[in-house]
Design an enzyme around this catalytic site. Structure first.
Site, mmCIF file in Angstrom:
data_model
loop_
_atom_site.group_PDB
_atom_site.id
_atom_site.type_symbol
_atom_site.label_atom_id
_atom_site.label_comp_id
_atom_site.label_asym_id
_atom_site.label_seq_id
_atom_site.Cartn_x
_atom_site.Cartn_y
_atom_site.Cartn_z
ATOM 1 N N ASP A 1 0.838 -1.202 0.000
ATOM 2 C CA ASP A 1 0.000 0.000 0.000
ATOM 3 C C ASP A 1 0.875 1.254 0.000
ATOM 4 O OD1 ASP A 1 -2.331 -1.484 0.089
ATOM 5 O OD2 ASP A 1 -2.527 -1.369 2.276
ATOM 6 N N TYR B 1 6.499 -8.264 8.574
ATOM 7 C CA TYR B 1 6.151 -6.851 8.725
ATOM 8 C C TYR B 1 6.333 -6.385 10.164
ATOM 9 C CZ TYR B 1 3.587 -7.444 4.292
ATOM 10 O OH TYR B 1 3.227 -7.718 2.993
ATOM 11 N N ASP C 1 -6.705 2.030 7.906
ATOM 12 C CA ASP C 1 -5.434 2.657 8.251
ATOM 13 C C ASP C 1 -5.632 4.177 8.334
ATOM 14 O OD1 ASP C 1 -5.406 3.689 5.638
ATOM 15 O OD2 ASP C 1 -4.088 2.110 4.894
ATOM 16 N N ARG D 1 -3.490 -4.667 7.738
ATOM 17 C CA ARG D 1 -4.414 -3.696 8.328
ATOM 18 C C ARG D 1 -5.738 -4.351 8.718
ATOM 19 N NH1 ARG D 1 -7.036 -1.499 3.255
ATOM 20 N NH2 ARG D 1 -5.652 -2.152 1.565
#
Length: 305
Positions: free
Chosen positions: A43, A71, A85, A178
């Site tokens: 993203d 991550y 987010d 997310r």
């Protein structure tokens, strides 16, 4: 060396604000080549490891996209947005708070195989339309859940006053971090929004090996950009290596089966994938298969020439 000869995997540290497509488009201009693609979408909010495939290596991009990713995600409890987010519009807020131990326990419950409904703001297609295109028009459609696997989801820190924390995650292809954050908030009886995301590893490639646009531009000016490109066979390091003799190389070049006498180190177990070389030059990803007349042979699975 001619620029058209560039071939390999360029590990980029994607800057915030860029889409993965933006990174590829900018590198097309820097490298002066159109034969380029990426191995796993990030993203715009996210930073970190984005493998980019140049030249013949583009044929390997799908293999990279299918590998696990690691991550570090920052999140805030107490509110929810339409994108899950901080880039989105706030939908709801909650005054409920959570303790460090409660959040740690909630994160641990997401380990293992599960199904995840992709967010509306995503590139997933439903009936031929990308979800984010529908979301921008104010439409919400039913999305089929997808199988994912969460190997690690650990709370590394949490500020109980600010209700902000950090997660370290290792997840399978197609997992939306997310959405995991959003679902964790719901499991705590509140909301959660991701405010930062860094991909620290993609498959075997760590963030420490990644490059910036500036580094790539300097290497192009110096004529050393090929030195930044990693060989494609590194993507398949977990598979055994097979060396073909001249006869085997000639047969594989025309798509014929290679027999054990023509392939040094050929595994005897059917369905095994192999890195295939001739005179130490990587040719392809091969697969061992059972022959109709008995025994095994080596077949082309994916060429990278």
């Amino acid at each position: 060396m001619q620029q058209s000869e560039l071939c390999g995997i360029l590990l980029m540290d994607k800057p915030q604000g860029f889409t993965s497509h933006d990174v590829v488009a900018k590198l097309r201009g820097i490298l002066h080549t159109r034969r380029i693609g990426h191995g796993g979408t990030l993203d715009p909010l996210a930073t970190g490891v984005l493998p980019v495939f140049v030249g013949g290596a583009t044929k390997a991009a799908d293999f990279a996209a299918a590998q696990d990713k690691e991550y570090v995600a920052g999140f805030t409890l107490g509110y929810e947005t339409d994108t899950q987010d901080v880039a989105g519009e706030v939908l709801r807020r909650s005054g409920k708070t959570a303790t460090h131990d409660e959040v740690a326990q909630a994160a641990a419950r997401f380990l293992g195989a599960q199904q995840q409904v992709p967010p509306m703001y995503s590139a997933v297609k439903v009936n031929g339309q990308k979800l984010y295109d529908l979301a921008r028009k104010g439409k919400e459609v039913e999305r089929p859940a997808r199988d994912i696997f969460v190997r690690e989801m650990t709370l590394t820190d949490f500020d109980e006053t600010a209700q902000k924390g950090t997660l370290r995650l290792t997840v399978s292809k197609g997992t939306y971090v997310r959405t995991l954050v959003n679902d964790m908030g719901a499991s705590l009886g509140t909301f959660a929004t991701m405010h930062s995301l860094t991909r620290t590893r993609a498959g075997a490639y760590p963030l420490a090996q990644c490059h910036s646009f500036e580094e790539v531009e300097r290497a192009m000016q110096d004529g050393t950009v090929q030195d930044l490109l990693l060989p494609v066979d590194g993507l398949f390091a977990e598979h055994p290596a097979v060396q073909l003799n001249d006869e085997g190389a000639e047969r594989i070049a025309r798509g014929a089966v290679v027999f054990p006498r023509q392939a040094q180190g050929l595994p005897g177990e059917p369905d095994t994938f192999c890195r295939v070389y001739h005179k130490d030059h990587f040719l392809m990803l091969g697969q061992v298969r059972t022959l109709d007349k008995g025994g095994v042979g080596l077949f082309v699975y994916k060429n990278f020439r």
